[in-house]
Design an enzyme around this catalytic site. Structure first.
Site, mmCIF file in Angstrom:
data_model
loop_
_atom_site.group_PDB
_atom_site.id
_atom_site.type_symbol
_atom_site.label_atom_id
_atom_site.label_comp_id
_atom_site.label_asym_id
_atom_site.label_seq_id
_atom_site.Cartn_x
_atom_site.Cartn_y
_atom_site.Cartn_z
ATOM 1 N N ASP A 155 0.868 -35.804 -4.620
ATOM 2 C CA ASP A 155 0.768 -36.113 -6.045
ATOM 3 C C ASP A 155 2.123 -35.967 -6.729
ATOM 4 O OD1 ASP A 155 -0.622 -36.633 -8.595
ATOM 5 O OD2 ASP A 155 0.125 -34.612 -9.016
ATOM 6 N N LYS A 172 -4.783 -31.355 -7.802
ATOM 7 C CA LYS A 172 -4.062 -30.097 -8.021
ATOM 8 C C LYS A 172 -5.032 -28.963 -8.338
ATOM 9 C CE LYS A 172 -1.485 -32.512 -10.759
ATOM 10 N NZ LYS A 172 -0.573 -33.258 -11.589
ATOM 11 N N ARG A 208 4.881 -43.106 -10.384
ATOM 12 C CA ARG A 208 4.069 -43.762 -11.425
ATOM 13 C C ARG A 208 4.772 -43.706 -12.763
ATOM 14 N NH1 ARG A 208 -0.773 -40.296 -11.454
ATOM 15 N NH2 ARG A 208 -1.416 -41.542 -13.199
ATOM 16 N N HIS A 229 -7.791 -27.428 -17.819
ATOM 17 C CA HIS A 229 -6.719 -28.424 -17.775
ATOM 18 C C HIS A 229 -6.859 -29.345 -18.971
ATOM 19 C CE1 HIS A 229 -3.628 -30.969 -16.051
ATOM 20 N NE2 HIS A 229 -4.315 -31.967 -16.598
ATOM 21 N N SER A 253 -5.020 -37.402 -9.609
ATOM 22 C CA SER A 253 -3.804 -36.596 -9.715
ATOM 23 C C SER A 253 -4.151 -35.201 -10.263
ATOM 24 C CB SER A 253 -2.824 -37.322 -10.652
ATOM 25 O OG SER A 253 -1.828 -36.470 -11.118
#
Ligand code: URA
Length: 445
Positions: free
Chosen positions: A177, A203, A184, A98, A199
């Protein structure tokens, strides 16, 4: 989960907000309740918005962040890839990456098929771009026929047969999320380390990967502008992953200038193909190889050089299979822009700065990105880069090419680039650029 955490009447949202507003810590039950009640619609958007701002201003400790992350995971389904086995019945460990997001960050495209070419399945559930950072799905959707939406069964089948899957995260993965991130985004509460870490990790943990490498960007084009903040985010995420049983490492990498020579959707696919063919810009290749080594090690494969599968064509074979499996034509020509405009070097000398954020905003204004979730993106829009910091340039030479299908977008994109470039007199010695600043593992916590 205790009854208090699921009973909509067990806590009062205003009390939870006040506790955090006044610098107190939230209990696990309070966190589980507020996330579950917000997902169910029993805590109002304005209340969650106030709580997110209180968290941004007051922070959360490690236990609160862990509870918040677990509560968001529990709001949806968890995927499970434990049925992926070898012929001898042993489990095939999965690995994922990620990135916290940057400009020209196309690394996922060559990385997923590269790692899969070593026999490690890569379930890369990705998102679309918002604001100045691009989205992996937007890039791949410039390939004619390619499909981002896959069912869980399709993901599992493709992991088993092809090894690499890059697709959209389904609506049932951490729905809390999805709701909170959208909130947000419009309430100025994105830039909070506890909220970003929970967040991202909710995931990734819900996705069920065995190993995870985090590419935490630092610099003008990243969420984290300072090394201290980037390091804190990296440590927080490595701790969350490790505590959840995911083999997690992080690399802190530079994002003050764009990665590679392109920032746009189709043009980033084109550059990824160069990397998969054994060429491509050094920074893109080096980062792809470093992240691949981390993912392979997390899945138990060491002593290999990932670069060999770029030079040897195995990663390209994996790419072609991955694109075809999702309906894409790997041989189809990529979309080209209708209009181009050249930005030239303002002076002769050494290019000392090409600002990532400015290039990202320019690409976005050209049509490569979106302002609202529902906006379409232009596949061919973006910025082609002809010189990078450290290169010698001559006044008037092409520095950037702005590409778009809508000519009226060019002046605003050019405006974004007014302060983006610095040129120092010829012979100026610049410090050598560092691409990878440091590595953080569970041992560093
Ligand atoms: N990416 C995410 O998924 N969440 C954040 O909060 C920031 C970046």
């Amino acid at each position: 989960m205790s009854r208090a955490a699921t009973d909509p009447t067990s806590y009062d949202a205003v009390d939870v907000i006040r506790t955090k507003r006044d610098g107190g810590r939230l209990s696990g039950d309070q966190i589980r309740w507020v996330i579950s009640a917000y997902t169910a619609g029993d805590v109002a958007e304005e209340q969650m918005s106030a709580l997110a701002m209180a968290v941004l201003l007051r922070g959360m400790d490690r236990a609160e962040i862990a509870d918040w992350t677990q509560a968001m995971i529990a709001s949806g389904e968890r995927m499970n890839f434990s049925s992926l086995t070898r012929a001898d019945g042993t489990r095939r460990l999965t690995a994922d990456k990620h990135s916290t997001g940057g400009v020209g960050d196309k690394i996922t495209l060559p990385l997923a098929p590269l790692v899969a070419s070593f026999g490690v399945p890569v379930p890369q559930l990705s998102g679309r771009g918002l604001g100045h950072t691009g989205g992996t799905l937007d890039k791949l959707e410039s390939i004619p026929g390619w499909r981002a939406q896959l069912s869980n069964q399709e993901i599992l089948n493709q992991l088993d047969t092809v090894g690499a899957v890059i697709c959209a995260a389904g609506a049932s993965l951490a729905p809390a999320d999805k709701k909170l991130y959208a909130l947000r985004d419009v309430t100025g509460t994105v830039e909070s380390i506890p909220l970003i870490a929970s967040s991202i990790m909710s995931k990734k943990i819900a996705e069920g990967t065995d190993a995870l490498v985090l590419d935490v960007k630092v610099g003008s084009g990243a969420f984290m502008k300072t090394h201290d903040d980037a390091e804190e985010l990296a440590r927080t995420m490595v701790a969350l992953g490790t505590d959840a049983g995911v083999r997690t490492t992080a690399l802190l990498t530079e994002m003050s200038t764009p990665l590679g020579m392109t920032a746009g959707n189709a043009m980033e696919v084109e550059e990824s193909l160069e990397v998969l063919a054994g060429g491509g810009p050094d920074d893109v290749v080096d980062l792809t190889v470093a992240l691949a080594a981390e993912m392979l090690a997390g899945a138990g494969i060491t002593g290999v050089d990932p670069a060999e599968h770029l030079r040897g064509g195995q990663a390209m074979d994996s790419w072609r299979q991955m694109i075809s499996a999702q309906g894409g034509d790997p041989d189809a020509p990529l979309p080209q822009p209708r209009h181009q405009h050249t930005v030239t070097a303002p002076a002769s000398g050494v290019l000392s700065r090409l600002d990532a954020y400015a290039v990202g905003v320019a690409a976005w204004r050209l049509g490569a990105g979106r302002s609202r979730k529902e906006d379409p993106v232009q596949a061919a829009a973006g910025v082609r880069i002809h010189a990078k910091p450290g290169d010698t340039v001559t006044a008037g030479q092409p520095l950037l090419t702005l590409c778009t299908d809508q000519e009226h977008r060019i002046p605003r994109a050019e405006e974004a680039l007014t302060e983006a470039v610095s040129v120092e007199p010829e012979g100026t010695q610049l410090p050598a650029p560092t691409l990878i600043h440091r590595r953080i593992t569970a041992e560093d916590l």
